[in-house]
Design an enzyme around this catalytic site. Structure first.
Site, PDB file in Angstrom:
ATOM      1  N   ARG A 132     -13.895  43.501  25.190  1.00 43.68           N
ATOM      2  CA  ARG A 132     -14.518  43.055  26.450  1.00 43.68           C
ATOM      3  C   ARG A 132     -13.934  43.920  27.553  1.00 43.68           C
ATOM      4  NH1 ARG A 132     -15.776  37.104  28.758  1.00 43.68           N
ATOM      5  NH2 ARG A 132     -17.436  37.451  27.270  1.00 43.68           N
ATOM      6  N   HIS A 145     -24.337  42.308  27.208  1.00 45.32           N
ATOM      7  CA  HIS A 145     -23.624  41.218  26.518  1.00 45.32           C
ATOM      8  C   HIS A 145     -24.419  40.919  25.238  1.00 45.32           C
ATOM      9  CE1 HIS A 145     -20.856  38.142  25.850  1.00 45.32           C
ATOM     10  NE2 HIS A 145     -21.104  37.309  26.842  1.00 45.32           N
ATOM     11  N   GLN A 205     -23.925  37.670  23.045  1.00 44.57           N
ATOM     12  CA  GLN A 205     -24.452  36.472  23.697  1.00 44.57           C
ATOM     13  C   GLN A 205     -25.977  36.405  23.558  1.00 44.57           C
ATOM     14  OE1 GLN A 205     -22.778  33.903  25.786  1.00 44.57           O
ATOM     15  NE2 GLN A 205     -24.757  32.985  25.327  1.00 44.57           N
ATOM     16  N   ASP A 235     -27.896  33.223  35.121  1.00 43.71           N
ATOM     17  CA  ASP A 235     -26.484  33.547  34.962  1.00 43.71           C
ATOM     18  C   ASP A 235     -25.883  33.563  36.376  1.00 43.71           C
ATOM     19  OD1 ASP A 235     -24.037  34.415  33.978  1.00 43.71           O
ATOM     20  OD2 ASP A 235     -24.672  36.475  33.590  1.00 43.71           O
ATOM     21  N   CYS A 267     -25.588  31.412  29.733  1.00 43.27           N
ATOM     22  CA  CYS A 267     -24.539  31.882  28.820  1.00 43.27           C
ATOM     23  C   CYS A 267     -23.212  31.187  29.070  1.00 43.27           C
ATOM     24  CB  CYS A 267     -24.396  33.398  28.926  1.00 43.27           C
ATOM     25  SG  CYS A 267     -23.882  33.964  30.560  1.00 43.27           S
ATOM     26  N   ARG A 300     -22.738  31.129  19.377  1.00 43.13           N
ATOM     27  CA  ARG A 300     -21.916  32.344  19.441  1.00 43.13           C
ATOM     28  C   ARG A 300     -21.138  32.510  18.131  1.00 43.13           C
ATOM     29  NH1 ARG A 300     -20.499  34.380  24.324  1.00 43.13           N
ATOM     30  NH2 ARG A 300     -19.891  36.151  23.011  1.00 43.13           N
TER      31      ARG A 300
HETATM   32  N1  NVA Z   1     -22.648  38.066  33.771  1.00 46.62           N
HETATM   33  C1  NVA Z   1     -21.432  37.328  33.506  1.00 46.62           C
HETATM   34  C2  NVA Z   1     -21.435  36.839  32.093  1.00 46.62           C
HETATM   35  C3  NVA Z   1     -20.204  36.057  31.704  1.00 46.62           C
HETATM   36  C4  NVA Z   1     -20.235  35.611  30.273  1.00 46.62           C
HETATM   37  C5  NVA Z   1     -20.229  38.219  33.763  1.00 46.62           C
HETATM   38  O1  NVA Z   1     -20.263  39.385  33.367  1.00 46.62           O
HETATM   39  O2  NVA Z   1     -19.271  37.754  34.384  1.00 46.62           O
HETATM   40  N1   CP Z   2     -20.612  33.425  27.629  1.00 44.01           N
HETATM   41  C1   CP Z   2     -19.417  34.008  27.539  1.00 44.01           C
HETATM   42  O1   CP Z   2     -19.301  35.170  27.152  1.00 44.01           O
HETATM   43  O2   CP Z   2     -18.385  33.207  27.882  1.00 44.01           O
HETATM   44  P1   CP Z   2     -16.860  33.627  28.023  1.00 44.01           P
HETATM   45  O3   CP Z   2     -16.753  34.499  29.248  1.00 44.01           O
HETATM   46  O4   CP Z   2     -16.129  32.332  28.157  1.00 44.01           O
HETATM   47  O5   CP Z   2     -16.456  34.384  26.797  1.00 44.01           O
END
Ligand code: NVA
Ligand code: CP
Length: 300
Positions: A100, A127, A130, A218, A258, A286
């Protein structure tokens, strides 16, 4: 050559369907297996996570493997050791990197300098785990995805980009509404449209949600964009999924997110807690999807 899952396109059309079916089967049977027996996955997380971290740690164990969790604060990554060096070292010890991070280029660099599979656990650009899980969440309710109309009401962020990629392989219609200046990746959109994806863009959330079976949103400011929060709140006025907006969707429409959600911003507490909300199933999926993705990565 290791197999990577850096974006949904890495699966190809057949792979995407195979992984979808397999994830459903794994969920239905409570699958436990040995694909990762004796293997160690390194989780490199440069951003916070609840769902992704835990579901991957559990998925790896359900497949017989173990994990190491690493952040920049506790490793030399935080002291500027180059990614390419990190990739080569981790490849000497472990069997997979689940990453990540910020720019997609970082994932691509880890994949090209390492010699083990790299799995994208979220970047600024995508992502994919997800959205594959979200496709599963729809598929288990509506097996004929060609009858499905999906709405995306919100930012043209990593999630939006991965939905666009998913629409290249799965036959749902994708109606997307973004405020001006918050559009998704243009190049990716062009690629998807060329590939026959049924994607329709508008600035009007009402138009995008009309008759939708699955309504997605989101956060307005993703991780790394916290200082833009105020500006984004102004730009996304009218984009909050509330009962009135949901009322324009199909009568049986489901709400998807998500998570984590900012109640009172992109969605109201009422919609989150309503019977239409399937966000907990999305979160559960997930785990099942990531088992299927890991199995795909580790098999010929
Ligand atoms: N768009 C959000 C998704 C989190 C799972 C982010 O990148 O923070
Ligand atoms: N949806 C998702 O990726 O959640 P987290 O940021 O908690 O991993």
């Amino acid at each position: 050559m290791p197999k990577h899952f850096t974006r949904i396109r890495d699966l190809g059309f057949e792979g995407a369907w195979k992984v979808l079916e397999r994830a459903k089967e794994m969920k239905d049977t409570g699958y436990r297996g040995h694909t990762l027996e004796g293997k160690v996955a390194t989780l490199i997380f440069e951003k916070a996570s609840t769902r992704t971290r835990i579901s991957f740690e559990v998925a790896v164990r359900h497949l017989g493997g173990t994990t190491i969790f690493m952040t920049p604060a506790e490793s030399q990554l935080g002291r500027s050791e180059p990614l390419r060096d990190t990739a080569r070292v981790i490849s000497r010890y472990t069997d997979c990197m689940i990453v990540r991070t910020f720019g997609q280029a970082k994932i691509d660099e880890l994949a090209s300098f390492g010699s083990i599979p790299v799995v994208n656990a979220l970047t600024d650009e995508g992502h994919p785990c997800q959205v594959m899980s979200d496709v599963l969440t729809m598929y288990e309710r509506t097996p004929d995805l060609s009858q499905v109309r999906v709405a995306w009401i919100g930012d043209g962020n990593n999630m939006a980009n991965s939905w666009i990629e998913a629409a290249m392989y799965f036959p749902f219609e994708l109606f997307m509404a973004f405020p001006e200046g918050y559009e998704p990746d243009r190049q990716l959109l062009g690629l998807a449209l060329e590939a026959g994806a049924k994607i329709f863009l508008t600035r009007d959330p009402h138009m995008a949600i009309d008759g939708a079976h699955y309504v997605n949103t989101d956060v307005w400011a993703s991780m790394g964009q916290e200082e833009e929060q105020k500006r984004r709140e102004a730009a996304f006025k009218g984009f909050c999924i509330d009962d009135a907006l949901m009322g324009r969707a199909h009568p049986d429409a489901k709400f998807m997110h998500c998570l984590p959600a900012h109640r009172g911003e992109e969605v109201t507490d009422e919609v989150m807690e309503s019977p239409a909300s399937i966000v907990w199933d999305q979160a559960e999926n997930r785990l099942h999807m990531q088992k299927a993705i890991l199995e795909w990565v580790f098999t010929e």
